[in-house]
Design an enzyme around this catalytic site. Structure first.
Site, PDB file in Angstrom:
ATOM      1  N   GLU A  14      17.444  -1.704 -11.986  1.00  0.00           N
ATOM      2  CA  GLU A  14      16.425  -0.744 -11.552  1.00  0.00           C
ATOM      3  C   GLU A  14      16.397   0.490 -12.458  1.00  0.00           C
ATOM      4  N   HIS A  30      14.666  12.322  -0.930  1.00  0.00           N
ATOM      5  CA  HIS A  30      14.312  12.823  -2.268  1.00  0.00           C
ATOM      6  C   HIS A  30      14.434  11.708  -3.292  1.00  0.00           C
ATOM      7  N   SER A  51       4.986  -4.690  -3.127  1.00  0.00           N
ATOM      8  CA  SER A  51       4.058  -4.064  -4.062  1.00  0.00           C
ATOM      9  C   SER A  51       4.541  -4.198  -5.501  1.00  0.00           C
ATOM     10  N   SER A  52       5.834  -3.915  -5.709  1.00  0.00           N
ATOM     11  CA  SER A  52       6.359  -3.980  -7.078  1.00  0.00           C
ATOM     12  C   SER A  52       6.317  -5.387  -7.628  1.00  0.00           C
ATOM     13  N   TRP A  68      20.561   7.281  -0.994  1.00  0.00           N
ATOM     14  CA  TRP A  68      19.555   6.286  -1.358  1.00  0.00           C
ATOM     15  C   TRP A  68      20.211   4.934  -1.598  1.00  0.00           C
ATOM     16  N   HIS A 119      21.343  -1.435 -10.823  1.00  0.00           N
ATOM     17  CA  HIS A 119      21.458  -1.116 -12.236  1.00  0.00           C
ATOM     18  C   HIS A 119      20.241  -1.543 -13.037  1.00  0.00           C
ATOM     19  N   THR A 163      20.775   0.653 -27.232  1.00  0.00           N
ATOM     20  CA  THR A 163      20.094   1.921 -26.972  1.00  0.00           C
ATOM     21  C   THR A 163      20.182   2.814 -28.197  1.00  0.00           C
ATOM     22  N   TYR A 175      17.015   0.655 -15.485  1.00  0.00           N
ATOM     23  CA  TYR A 175      16.332   0.317 -16.739  1.00  0.00           C
ATOM     24  C   TYR A 175      14.859   0.066 -16.504  1.00  0.00           C
ATOM     25  N   LYS A 206      17.601   2.027 -30.690  1.00  0.00           N
ATOM     26  CA  LYS A 206      16.297   2.628 -30.399  1.00  0.00           C
ATOM     27  C   LYS A 206      16.249   4.077 -30.864  1.00  0.00           C
ATOM     28  N   ARG A 237      29.351  15.205  -5.020  1.00  0.00           N
ATOM     29  CA  ARG A 237      27.918  15.215  -4.761  1.00  0.00           C
ATOM     30  C   ARG A 237      27.659  15.039  -3.272  1.00  0.00           C
ATOM     31  N   SER A 250       7.812   5.148 -28.212  1.00  0.00           N
ATOM     32  CA  SER A 250       7.578   4.389 -29.435  1.00  0.00           C
ATOM     33  C   SER A 250       6.112   4.411 -29.851  1.00  0.00           C
ATOM     34  N   HIS A 299      29.847  -1.000 -12.545  1.00  0.00           N
ATOM     35  CA  HIS A 299      30.302   0.309 -13.032  1.00  0.00           C
ATOM     36  C   HIS A 299      29.972   1.420 -12.031  1.00  0.00           C
ATOM     37  N   HIS A 300      29.164   1.096 -11.032  1.00  0.00           N
ATOM     38  CA  HIS A 300      28.944   2.074  -9.963  1.00  0.00           C
ATOM     39  C   HIS A 300      30.033   1.988  -8.907  1.00  0.00           C
ATOM     40  N   ASP A 345      -9.577  -6.768 -18.288  1.00  0.00           N
ATOM     41  CA  ASP A 345      -9.037  -6.147 -17.085  1.00  0.00           C
ATOM     42  C   ASP A 345      -7.661  -6.761 -16.847  1.00  0.00           C
TER      43      ASP A 345
HETATM   44  C1  HEA Z   1      13.264   9.932 -10.747  1.00  0.00           C
HETATM   45  C2  HEA Z   1      14.117  10.401 -10.011  1.00  0.00           C
HETATM   46  C3  HEA Z   1      14.450  11.821  -9.733  1.00  0.00           C
HETATM   47  C4  HEA Z   1      13.787  12.995 -10.061  1.00  0.00           C
HETATM   48  C5  HEA Z   1      12.503  13.165 -10.810  1.00  0.00           C
HETATM   49  C6  HEA Z   1      14.588  14.066  -9.528  1.00  0.00           C
HETATM   50  C7  HEA Z   1      14.244  15.428  -9.655  1.00  0.00           C
HETATM   51  C8  HEA Z   1      15.036  16.469  -9.192  1.00  0.00           C
HETATM   52  N1  HEA Z   1      16.236  16.359  -8.520  1.00  0.00           N
HETATM   53 FE1  HEA Z   1      17.105  14.628  -7.932  1.00  0.00          FE
HETATM   54  N2  HEA Z   1      18.017  12.884  -7.389  1.00  0.00           N
HETATM   55  C9  HEA Z   1      17.637  11.618  -7.723  1.00  0.00           C
HETATM   56  C10 HEA Z   1      16.543  11.281  -8.504  1.00  0.00           C
HETATM   57  C11 HEA Z   1      15.627  12.199  -9.006  1.00  0.00           C
HETATM   58  N3  HEA Z   1      15.704  13.554  -8.895  1.00  0.00           N
HETATM   59  C12 HEA Z   1      18.557  10.645  -7.196  1.00  0.00           C
HETATM   60  C13 HEA Z   1      18.493   9.127  -7.377  1.00  0.00           C
HETATM   61  C14 HEA Z   1      19.519  11.370  -6.482  1.00  0.00           C
HETATM   62  C15 HEA Z   1      20.739  10.821  -5.724  1.00  0.00           C
HETATM   63  C16 HEA Z   1      20.459  10.803  -4.266  1.00  0.00           C
HETATM   64  C17 HEA Z   1      21.668  10.386  -3.480  1.00  0.00           C
HETATM   65  O1  HEA Z   1      22.737  10.957  -3.683  1.00  0.00           O
HETATM   66  O2  HEA Z   1      21.514   9.475  -2.650  1.00  0.00           O
HETATM   67  C18 HEA Z   1      19.166  12.775  -6.639  1.00  0.00           C
HETATM   68  C19 HEA Z   1      19.916  13.835  -6.105  1.00  0.00           C
HETATM   69  C20 HEA Z   1      19.697  15.171  -6.413  1.00  0.00           C
HETATM   70  C21 HEA Z   1      20.620  16.204  -6.149  1.00  0.00           C
HETATM   71  C22 HEA Z   1      22.004  16.030  -5.547  1.00  0.00           C
HETATM   72  C23 HEA Z   1      21.941  16.105  -4.084  1.00  0.00           C
HETATM   73  C24 HEA Z   1      23.280  15.840  -3.496  1.00  0.00           C
HETATM   74  O3  HEA Z   1      24.105  15.165  -4.100  1.00  0.00           O
HETATM   75  O4  HEA Z   1      23.463  16.333  -2.377  1.00  0.00           O
HETATM   76  C25 HEA Z   1      20.056  17.379  -6.574  1.00  0.00           C
HETATM   77  C26 HEA Z   1      20.696  18.697  -6.496  1.00  0.00           C
HETATM   78  O5  HEA Z   1      20.420  19.560  -7.210  1.00  0.00           O
HETATM   79  C27 HEA Z   1      18.765  17.037  -7.123  1.00  0.00           C
HETATM   80  C28 HEA Z   1      17.875  17.959  -7.669  1.00  0.00           C
HETATM   81  C29 HEA Z   1      16.683  17.611  -8.283  1.00  0.00           C
HETATM   82  C30 HEA Z   1      15.737  18.583  -8.801  1.00  0.00           C
HETATM   83  C31 HEA Z   1      15.870  20.077  -8.702  1.00  0.00           C
HETATM   84  C32 HEA Z   1      14.708  17.859  -9.353  1.00  0.00           C
HETATM   85  C33 HEA Z   1      13.492  18.437 -10.027  1.00  0.00           C
HETATM   86  O6  HEA Z   1      13.290  17.816 -11.258  1.00  0.00           O
HETATM   87  C34 HEA Z   1      12.254  18.298  -9.182  1.00  0.00           C
HETATM   88  C35 HEA Z   1      11.136  19.120  -9.766  1.00  0.00           C
HETATM   89  C36 HEA Z   1       9.816  18.952  -9.079  1.00  0.00           C
HETATM   90  C37 HEA Z   1       9.293  19.798  -8.195  1.00  0.00           C
HETATM   91  C38 HEA Z   1      10.042  20.992  -7.748  1.00  0.00           C
HETATM   92  C39 HEA Z   1       7.962  19.526  -7.579  1.00  0.00           C
HETATM   93  C40 HEA Z   1       6.911  20.480  -7.922  1.00  0.00           C
HETATM   94  C41 HEA Z   1       6.799  21.698  -7.072  1.00  0.00           C
HETATM   95  C42 HEA Z   1       6.440  21.817  -5.767  1.00  0.00           C
HETATM   96  C43 HEA Z   1       6.272  20.707  -4.826  1.00  0.00           C
HETATM   97  C44 HEA Z   1       6.210  23.142  -5.184  1.00  0.00           C
HETATM   98  C45 HEA Z   1       7.432  23.812  -4.639  1.00  0.00           C
HETATM   99  C46 HEA Z   1       8.166  24.500  -5.728  1.00  0.00           C
HETATM  100  C47 HEA Z   1       8.837  25.670  -5.607  1.00  0.00           C
HETATM  101  C48 HEA Z   1       8.902  26.416  -4.323  1.00  0.00           C
HETATM  102  C49 HEA Z   1       9.566  26.220  -6.773  1.00  0.00           C
HETATM  103  N4  HEA Z   1      18.567  15.688  -7.011  1.00  0.00           N
HETATM  104  C1  HEA Z   2      16.864   5.942 -16.175  1.00  0.00           C
HETATM  105  C2  HEA Z   2      17.950   5.800 -15.595  1.00  0.00           C
HETATM  106  C3  HEA Z   2      19.301   5.573 -16.194  1.00  0.00           C
HETATM  107  C4  HEA Z   2      19.685   5.213 -17.468  1.00  0.00           C
HETATM  108  C5  HEA Z   2      18.822   4.898 -18.658  1.00  0.00           C
HETATM  109  C6  HEA Z   2      21.112   5.153 -17.440  1.00  0.00           C
HETATM  110  C7  HEA Z   2      21.872   4.796 -18.552  1.00  0.00           C
HETATM  111  C8  HEA Z   2      23.247   4.596 -18.520  1.00  0.00           C
HETATM  112  N1  HEA Z   2      24.078   4.822 -17.458  1.00  0.00           N
HETATM  113 FE1  HEA Z   2      23.518   5.588 -15.659  1.00  0.00          FE
HETATM  114  N2  HEA Z   2      22.955   6.059 -13.777  1.00  0.00           N
HETATM  115  C9  HEA Z   2      21.674   6.255 -13.341  1.00  0.00           C
HETATM  116  C10 HEA Z   2      20.524   6.138 -14.091  1.00  0.00           C
HETATM  117  C11 HEA Z   2      20.519   5.753 -15.428  1.00  0.00           C
HETATM  118  N3  HEA Z   2      21.597   5.498 -16.217  1.00  0.00           N
HETATM  119  C12 HEA Z   2      21.656   6.628 -11.956  1.00  0.00           C
HETATM  120  C13 HEA Z   2      20.426   6.928 -11.112  1.00  0.00           C
HETATM  121  C14 HEA Z   2      22.985   6.658 -11.548  1.00  0.00           C
HETATM  122  C15 HEA Z   2      23.565   7.058 -10.195  1.00  0.00           C
HETATM  123  C16 HEA Z   2      23.232   6.209  -9.058  1.00  0.00           C
HETATM  124  C17 HEA Z   2      23.839   6.774  -7.809  1.00  0.00           C
HETATM  125  O1  HEA Z   2      25.051   6.614  -7.632  1.00  0.00           O
HETATM  126  O2  HEA Z   2      23.099   7.386  -7.019  1.00  0.00           O
HETATM  127  C18 HEA Z   2      23.767   6.267 -12.714  1.00  0.00           C
HETATM  128  C19 HEA Z   2      25.139   6.153 -12.695  1.00  0.00           C
HETATM  129  C20 HEA Z   2      25.873   5.626 -13.734  1.00  0.00           C
HETATM  130  C21 HEA Z   2      27.240   5.226 -13.625  1.00  0.00           C
HETATM  131  C22 HEA Z   2      28.093   5.286 -12.356  1.00  0.00           C
HETATM  132  C23 HEA Z   2      28.735   6.597 -12.225  1.00  0.00           C
HETATM  133  C24 HEA Z   2      29.473   6.737 -10.957  1.00  0.00           C
HETATM  134  O3  HEA Z   2      28.837   6.697  -9.890  1.00  0.00           O
HETATM  135  O4  HEA Z   2      30.685   6.884 -11.034  1.00  0.00           O
HETATM  136  C25 HEA Z   2      27.631   4.767 -14.864  1.00  0.00           C
HETATM  137  C26 HEA Z   2      28.983   4.244 -15.196  1.00  0.00           C
HETATM  138  O5  HEA Z   2      29.176   3.533 -16.069  1.00  0.00           O
HETATM  139  C27 HEA Z   2      26.474   4.858 -15.724  1.00  0.00           C
HETATM  140  C28 HEA Z   2      26.450   4.482 -17.060  1.00  0.00           C
HETATM  141  C29 HEA Z   2      25.314   4.462 -17.847  1.00  0.00           C
HETATM  142  C30 HEA Z   2      25.311   4.005 -19.229  1.00  0.00           C
HETATM  143  C31 HEA Z   2      26.486   3.554 -20.037  1.00  0.00           C
HETATM  144  C32 HEA Z   2      24.003   4.087 -19.640  1.00  0.00           C
HETATM  145  C33 HEA Z   2      23.489   3.690 -21.008  1.00  0.00           C
HETATM  146  O6  HEA Z   2      22.317   2.931 -20.895  1.00  0.00           O
HETATM  147  C34 HEA Z   2      23.242   4.864 -21.890  1.00  0.00           C
HETATM  148  C35 HEA Z   2      23.073   4.437 -23.319  1.00  0.00           C
HETATM  149  C36 HEA Z   2      22.616   5.540 -24.238  1.00  0.00           C
HETATM  150  C37 HEA Z   2      23.384   6.211 -25.126  1.00  0.00           C
HETATM  151  C38 HEA Z   2      24.849   5.967 -25.260  1.00  0.00           C
HETATM  152  C39 HEA Z   2      22.798   7.296 -25.992  1.00  0.00           C
HETATM  153  C40 HEA Z   2      22.143   6.864 -27.260  1.00  0.00           C
HETATM  154  C41 HEA Z   2      23.005   6.074 -28.160  1.00  0.00           C
HETATM  155  C42 HEA Z   2      23.373   6.443 -29.408  1.00  0.00           C
HETATM  156  C43 HEA Z   2      22.908   7.703 -30.017  1.00  0.00           C
HETATM  157  C44 HEA Z   2      24.190   5.475 -30.162  1.00  0.00           C
HETATM  158  C45 HEA Z   2      25.575   5.852 -30.504  1.00  0.00           C
HETATM  159  C46 HEA Z   2      26.393   6.198 -29.341  1.00  0.00           C
HETATM  160  C47 HEA Z   2      27.666   5.810 -29.125  1.00  0.00           C
HETATM  161  C48 HEA Z   2      28.340   4.718 -29.834  1.00  0.00           C
HETATM  162  C49 HEA Z   2      28.464   6.557 -28.098  1.00  0.00           C
HETATM  163  N4  HEA Z   2      25.426   5.392 -15.027  1.00  0.00           N
HETATM  164 CU   LIG Z   3      24.218   1.579 -13.662  1.00  0.00          CU
END
Ligand code: HEA
Ligand code: HEA
Ligand SMILES: [Cu+2]
Ligand code: CUA
Lengths: 287, 376, 526
Positions: C256, C78, C170-171, C143, C254, C329, C258, C332, C451, C269, C303-304, C107
């Site tokens: 990634e 997923h 590809s990327s 993942w 990380h 952030t 962003y 922004k 989780r 924007s 931080h992860h 292009d």
């Molecule tokens: C861009 C990234 C992205 C997006 C878009 C989503 C979208 C969603 N994610 Fe996901 N998710 C991740 C990135 C993302 N996730 C990541 C990185 C993890 C961590 C994996 C890991 O632990 O290794 C994770 C893990 C994760 C978990 C935790 C699993 C676990 O820890 O065991 C869950 C649980 O609720 C979850 C739920 C969902 C749901 C409900 C959506 C929904 O938003 C999805 C909605 C879209 C659809 C549903 C598709 C459209 C509909 C159909 C295809 C028809 C079928 C529909 C019906 C029958 C209703 N995700």
């Molecule tokens: C689009 C993806 C995205 C983005 C933008 C971010 C943004 C941020 N993430 Fe997130 N993060 C993930 C995707 C993302 N993360 C994913 C996928 C994981 C889990 C991966 C995995 O384990 O599977 C993760 C996990 C993750 C962890 C690890 C958690 C753990 O496993 O224990 C942490 C810890 O520091 C973290 C921190 C942050 C912080 C500080 C930001 C900051 O960039 C956020 C900054 C924004 C704001 C703070 C809000 C706006 C600000 C204001 C309004 C200003 C004033 C605010 C203050 C002074 C408070 N993230």
């Molecule tokens: Cu991070």
């Protein structure tokens, strides 16, 4: 406007899809080989051949376009910028392995040896292990081995690669001054130096495997050693092939003093491979 | 429509706050039972409130603007698009807020890192999928696995309602026992893959990494039973390796410890008796369910490609010594662990006998505990 | 470096070739953009279907439907599908469609390579998804691919590794193309600081991609050799360290995240000023903030890994550095609000999604900031609190921005207006359900639910049920989204060239849909 100044956009491209198919066949075949699937190597081979075919075709088409004058300064600029950032991505690829090496040497091995926060680890799990470099770890994975010395073949290889950089630049000067002989001769020298380098590297590996019992399985020393030098050797091979193509093209009379992007790109690539080697020499062989 | 929009925009911020209002209903971090856990809780509440306040201001401004600066109300767009002062303000103020948060965070972190001078030490080793606890310097060493009731209820299609099981998935056969009010040091490691030892009431979790030892400590104020789970994905049964810690008064702890020691000496000096193969098979079935089904599955069919089938396996139906060797010593580098430390002589003999004569196998021979003892 | 460009391909005036081969061999940035977008939508459905399996199993305590091993495969694939197959290709598709137009170029700079960047992807995902049918099933180690667990995988393991290699190739090619296009294909007068922010954010994203995708390639290569060629990078017995993998992975991982959000910032924007009828507030500070975020993203990776047992100084450093990201952030977010302030706003579907983005992304950012506080993360880590965090930034962040851009630009792409009524419905259905889906996960995490578990103790039952119901509703809303898109492609009210009253930028000077070759003559830049 006339198409004279138009940016060149090829109308359709069949090579990419062939490349994708080749890539998939190659990787699938290789994966299946790793899983010991019978006759998977055939798929790998087919994939490889398709990739080679694709490269000949694709580059051939580009060369034809280039020679027919389809590319002007703006296309040329695109290629340059593209090549620079491609090389940067390669730098980052090597950075991953160098990073692993530094981490292992500065953190994991010392910790296992009881340094800093690793005291308890050493006491309870790896009692008696002392941190040093090189090492095959507290489990002595791979058994007794000897270190690969720096001042034999590797030093010679360093000289070879460095001089190949010089000969390549000399060839480039020849190209710019329109001295075709110098160009061709310089390229021949460079290619030969590259091939000798790869040959010596193969000799060194054989020495490692047969005489020193130094293999990929010799703990982290063997792992980092073969991974870094192996990927480097692979890049040298690719570079040498690229140089050979440049050589053939030079002999055919391609390139002009003003317009020879392919040559320059290959040269950049070669210098990059050269610099990586210096890093290897210092951190893998010497220190 | 207007109302709905406002409601939704504000809703998010509101729900955030309600998480605090209803803190007693298991919505929030537990306050826990150690000094550390309370510090962490306070820190958590601090940052939560800071975020809530910033959220209210930010979303408030946004909602205000959405209400009053909309075209349908006749708003005319002004054209300003720069203000150095504003930019400075909203760079500097968040920065200051962050410093305010960082200070207590730093203190707590430094305290947590101080695992020096523990009163007793316990080595915790993660296995797929159980925990092993060794009391350093005492002759006490045991495994702790998901309890049988949960284990049965959790099978696909078991038809047992989890609600009827006591502490479903949060109960073990043999809990860890520690004394109250003492600084207990933990040495965490793992035998196969990475696990993570987590009891929320203690305020931290820490990874158990194969080949390395991580240190952590806890000093619990109140006797009681505290539950947690493995918190790092460790394969199929990651969700089924709970942690239970019984915190006892010092006297009770001492009694418990003495019993354990007596038990382990008794075990060592016990005379090993010959057991009837049928009886062995029965014991073996239990051992199999507790230790092996996770991979080799209920009927011994295994999972193609990762866990070989026991049914018809060449090793199981072949030379018994090889079979015993594999189960006792495992296969390094694979998920097949060495069971010689995990199981007793009787259990090992039983499991071997069971595998050879059940699960579709009919070899006919048996293993006796005494033979296992000889192999140790 | 901007060049005088007018474009023609070598057979002059006419449009695309006909039939399927048009799509296979095309070098046209719009065609390739379309391919990317469709591919992303399909992958979003595939990944979403897996999420539905996850939510279905978690609907109640007890294991009802799937085996724990299969559950882990669902979680892992997923995430890989959503990130590498959904969000990233969607943004590349947007870049392909819009970048050349926004900068007034003919292009993409390297059209043939552009085709290859796309056509690698279907094959890569065929390999990845093919692992479901192999012995041992699909990868199930999460993942994040942590060893030693991931090394226990079945026959699918090497296929997954090479699939990731192909996605990386590809990327990187796509990113190089973006950089070259931005540097070389701008119309005369389009200086860097005149470029729309979407172009800027993609420019910076492309650098992130080039810098970190190769590192991921290195990391998975080491996994491969550890499994098949006896190396011991990640095994202590040989002197390596399982945690080493985590460092390398998160050095990629990380930045990634962003990569997944910076283009979103660019889209937002563009949309907010359009519907506020007011220029973007603080253009240059937006550019600097984006660059700072990109820079900081390289020094926060651990931080992860707060719970792996880093030395104290390390934890402190990574905690401080991570917290710092809140500042740019925040800039922004504040700039977007200032853009809305005293504007003359209307709330068409793109604007609704943009506002939804700002609010819910900020909520996700707040929880991110909480996670950054190391001692508190000892509690939050690997719980549903983290899952809630990243779905807020990914789904209501990245995915919302993609939906906003689809509504914003689809009239331009197809020449047809989407149905505003259906769009509004889609927004409200999604927004309500997505909060029912992910908000309770905060509580679950705080209350102690780890989780990546297929089953949980009964105290978590209620919120999980809510979350699953929200999940199904959100999923159905996205099926509805597909319907809206389909309907718009098929027909609808004809769109004007300008489409939106307040829109600015070169894309609105072209017809809707634009001619096959965007700017045959370089436009004039004021
Ligand atoms: C861009 C990234 C992205 C997006 C878009 C989503 C979208 C969603 N994610 Fe996901 N998710 C991740 C990135 C993302 N996730 C990541 C990185 C993890 C961590 C994996 C890991 O632990 O290794 C994770 C893990 C994760 C978990 C935790 C699993 C676990 O820890 O065991 C869950 C649980 O609720 C979850 C739920 C969902 C749901 C409900 C959506 C929904 O938003 C999805 C909605 C879209 C659809 C549903 C598709 C459209 C509909 C159909 C295809 C028809 C079928 C529909 C019906 C029958 C209703 N995700
Ligand atoms: C689009 C993806 C995205 C983005 C933008 C971010 C943004 C941020 N993430 Fe997130 N993060 C993930 C995707 C993302 N993360 C994913 C996928 C994981 C889990 C991966 C995995 O384990 O599977 C993760 C996990 C993750 C962890 C690890 C958690 C753990 O496993 O224990 C942490 C810890 O520091 C973290 C921190 C942050 C912080 C500080 C930001 C900051 O960039 C956020 C900054 C924004 C704001 C703070 C809000 C706006 C600000 C204001 C309004 C200003 C004033 C605010 C203050 C002074 C408070 N993230
Ligand atoms: Cu991070
Ligand atoms: Cu052990 Cu998860």
């Amino acid at each position: 406007m006339s198409s004279e100044n138009a940016y060149y956009v090829p109308h359709d491209a069949k090579w990419p899809i062939i490349g994708s198919i080749g890539l998939m066949l190659f990787f699938c075949g290789f994966s299946a080989q790793l899983n010991n699937t019978p006759s998977a190597s055939i798929v790998t081979m087919i994939g490889f051949l398709v990739l080679v075919y694709m490269m000949f075709g694709w580059f051939g088409e580009v060369i034809d376009e280039s020679e027919s004058g389809a590319y002007k300064s703006s296309e040329d600029a695109s290629f340059r910028v593209g090549m620079i950032w491609f090389i940067f991505s390669e730098v980052m690829f090597f950075a991953a392995f160098f990073g692993a090496l530094f981490y292992i040497r500065n953190f994991s091995v010392p910790w296992l040896g009881g340094d800093g926060s690793g005291a308890i680890t050493n006491e309870y799990i790896w009692n008696g292990f002392e941190a040093m470099w090189p090492t095959n770890g507290p489990g002595e994975v791979g058994g007794q081995y000897e270190k690969m010395g720096a001042w034999g073949l590797p030093a010679i290889n360093t000289l070879l690669l460095l001089s190949s950089g010089v000969t390549l630049t000399w060839a480039h000067w020849g190209l710019i001054a329109n001295k075709r002989k110098q160009l061709i001769f310089g390229l021949i020298l460079t290619v030969v130096l590259g091939i000798v380098f790869v040959g010596l590297q193969a000799l060194e590996y054989s020495h490692g495997y047969h005489d020193l019992n130094l293999t990929m399985g010799t703990g982290v020393y063997g792992s980092t050693f073969y991974m870094l030098t192996g990927f480097h050797g692979f890049h040298v091979t690719v570079g040498a092939i690229m140089l050979t193509v440049m050589l053939v093209r030079s002999i055919k009379g391609h390139f002009t003093p003003e317009n020879h992007f392919a040559f320059e790109a290959t040269a950049w690539y070669w210098h990059f491979v050269d610099v990586v080697w210096l890093g290897l020499f210092v951190f893998v062989y010497w220190l | 429509m207007n109302k709905l929009k406002q409601l939704c925009a504000g809703g998010a911020a509101l729900t955030f706050m309600s998480s605090i209002a209803r803190a007693d209903y298991g919505l929030n971090l537990p306050v826990g039972v150690t000094e550390t856990s309370r510090q962490v809780y306070d820190l958590h509440m601090l940052i939560l409130w800071v975020c809530v306040v910033i959220g209210v201001i930010v979303f408030g401004a946004m909602i205000y603007s959405m209400i009053y600066h909309r075209k349908s109300r006749g708003a005319v767009a002004s054209q300003f698009h720069e203000s150095m002062t504003a930019e400075l303000v909203w760079t500097v103020i968040p920065f200051i807020i962050l410093i305010v948060m960082a200070i207590p965070a730093t203190t707590v972190l430094i305290d947590m890192h101080d695992s020096s001078e523990p009163d007793l030490q316990i080595k915790v080793t993660g296995y797929q999928w159980k925990w092993r606890y060794e009391y350093i310097g005492e002759d006490v060493d045991f495994f702790s696995t998901l309890d049988a009731a949960s284990n049965e209820a959790r099978r696909v299609g078991s038809d047992i309602d989890p609600a009827t099981v006591d502490n479903y998935l949060l109960n073990v056969d043999k809990p860890l026992v520690i004394p109250v009010g003492k600084k207990v040091g933990f040495l965490l490691t793992a035998s196969d893959v990475i696990h993570s030892w987590w009891v929320p009431d203690f305020g931290w979790k820490k990874d158990a990494i194969p080949g390395f030892i991580n240190e952590a400590w806890v000093k619990v104020d109140e006797p009681g039973v505290y539950r947690g789970q493995c918190a790092e994905l460790c394969g199929r049964d990651h969700g089924f390796m709970p942690i239970v810690v019984e915190v006892k008064s010092e006297a009770d702890y001492a009694t418990w410890l003495a019993e354990q020691k007596a038990g382990s000496t008794a075990e060592k000096t016990a005379v090993i008796e010959e057991i009837d193969p049928l009886e062995l098979k029965n014991i073996g079935k239990k051992v199999y369910t507790a230790n092996c089904v996770a991979c080799h599955l209920q009927k011994g069919e295994g999972v193609a490609g990762i866990y070989p089938a026991i049914t018809g396996s060449a090793i199981v139906t072949g030379d018994i010594n090889q079979h015993v060797d594999l189960v006792m010593n495992g296969k390094p580098g694979t998920a097949m662990a060495a069971f010689k430390d995990q199981l007793s002589d009787t259990e090992l003999a039983a499991i071997i006998t069971y595998q050879r004569n059940s699960l579709g196998n009919k070899v006919g021979d048996a293993m006796q505990p005494i033979d296992i003892a000889a192999l140790r | 470096m901007a060049t005088v460009t007018d474009s023609l391909d070598d057979h002059h005036d006419h449009g695309p070739a006909k039939g399927l081969m048009r799509w296979v061999t095309t070098t046209n940035h719009k065609d390739i953009g379309t391919l990317y977008l469709i591919f992303a939508l399909v992958m979003f459905m595939v990944g979403g279907a897996m999420a539905m399996v996850i939510r279905l199993e978690l609907f109640q305590p007890g294991l009802q439907f799937v085996d724990p091993g299969f559950f882990n495969q669902m979680t892992t694939v997923h995430a890989l599908v959503m990130i590498f197959g959904g969000v990233m290709p969607a943004f590349v598709g947007l870049a392909n469609w819009m970048l050349p137009i926004m900068i007034g170029g003919p292009d993409m700079a390297l059209p043939r390579m552009n085709n290859w960047s796309f056509w690698i992807l279907p094959f890569a995902f065929a390999m990845l998804l093919g692992t479901f049918f192999m012995d041992g099933g699909a990868p199930a180690g999460g993942w994040t691919l942590y060893p030693p667990l991931v090394l226990q995988g079945g026959n699918g393991f090497p296929f997954m590794i090479f699939a990731i290699h192909m996605m990386g190739i590809s990327s990187v090619m796509g990113a190089i193309n973006v950089i070259v296009t931005i540097l070389n294909m701008r119309a005369p007068g389009m200086t860097l600081m005149k470029m729309p922010l979407f172009v800027w954010t993609w420019f910076i994203t492309a650098y992130l991609l080039i810098a970190v995708m190769p590192v991921l390639a290195g990391a998975v290569t080491m996994l491969l050799t550890d499994r098949f060629f006896d190396t011991t990078f990640f095994s202590a017995a040989g002197g390596g360290d399982p945690v080493l993998f985590q460092h390398i992975f998160w050095f990629f991982g990380h930045p990634e995240v962003y990569i997944l959000i910076l283009p979103a910032f660019g889209v937002i924007s563009a949309i907010i000023p359009t519907f506020a009828r007011k220029p973007l507030f603080g253009y240059s500070s937006m550019v600097y903030a984006t660059s700072s975020i990109a820079f900081l993203s390289f020094i926060v990776w651990a931080h992860h890994m707060f719970t792996v047992g880093l030395p104290l100084q390390g934890e402190l450093f990574f905690m401080y550095a991570t917290m710092l990201i809140a500042v740019p952030t925040g800039v922004k977010v504040f700039n977007w609000i200032s853009t809305m302030w005293k504007g003359s706003m209307t709330f068409e579907t793109p604007m609704l999604f943009a506002i939804g983005f700002v609010i819910m992304f900020t909520i996700g950012g707040f929880s991110g900031l909480m996670l950054a506080i190391a001692p508190a993360d000892f509690q939050y880590h690997d719980t549903y609190f983290v899952v809630a965090h990243f779905h807020y930034v990914l789904v209501t962040g990245a995915v919302y921005s993609i939906m906003a851009s689809v509504y914003y630009w689809i009239p331009k792409w197809t020449g047809n207006m989407y149905s505003e009524k259906l769009g509004q419905w889609h927004f409200w259905l999604s927004t309500i359900s997505v909060n029912v889906l992910f908000f309770p996960q905060h509580f679950l995490g705080l209350a102690g639910m780890p989780r990546r578990i297929p089953d949980y103790s009964v105290q978590f039952a209620e919120f999980n049920m809510w979350s699953s119901i929200g999940g199904f509703a959100f999923g159905l809303s996205q099926v509805f989204f597909c319907f809206i898109v389909y309907k718009t492609i098929k027909g609808g009210e004809k769109a004007t060239d300008q489409v939106w009253e307040g829109a600015e930028g070169l894309e609105w000077t072209l017809s809707s849909p634009p001619p096959y070759h965007s700017f045959s003559t370089a436009p004039e830049i004021k």
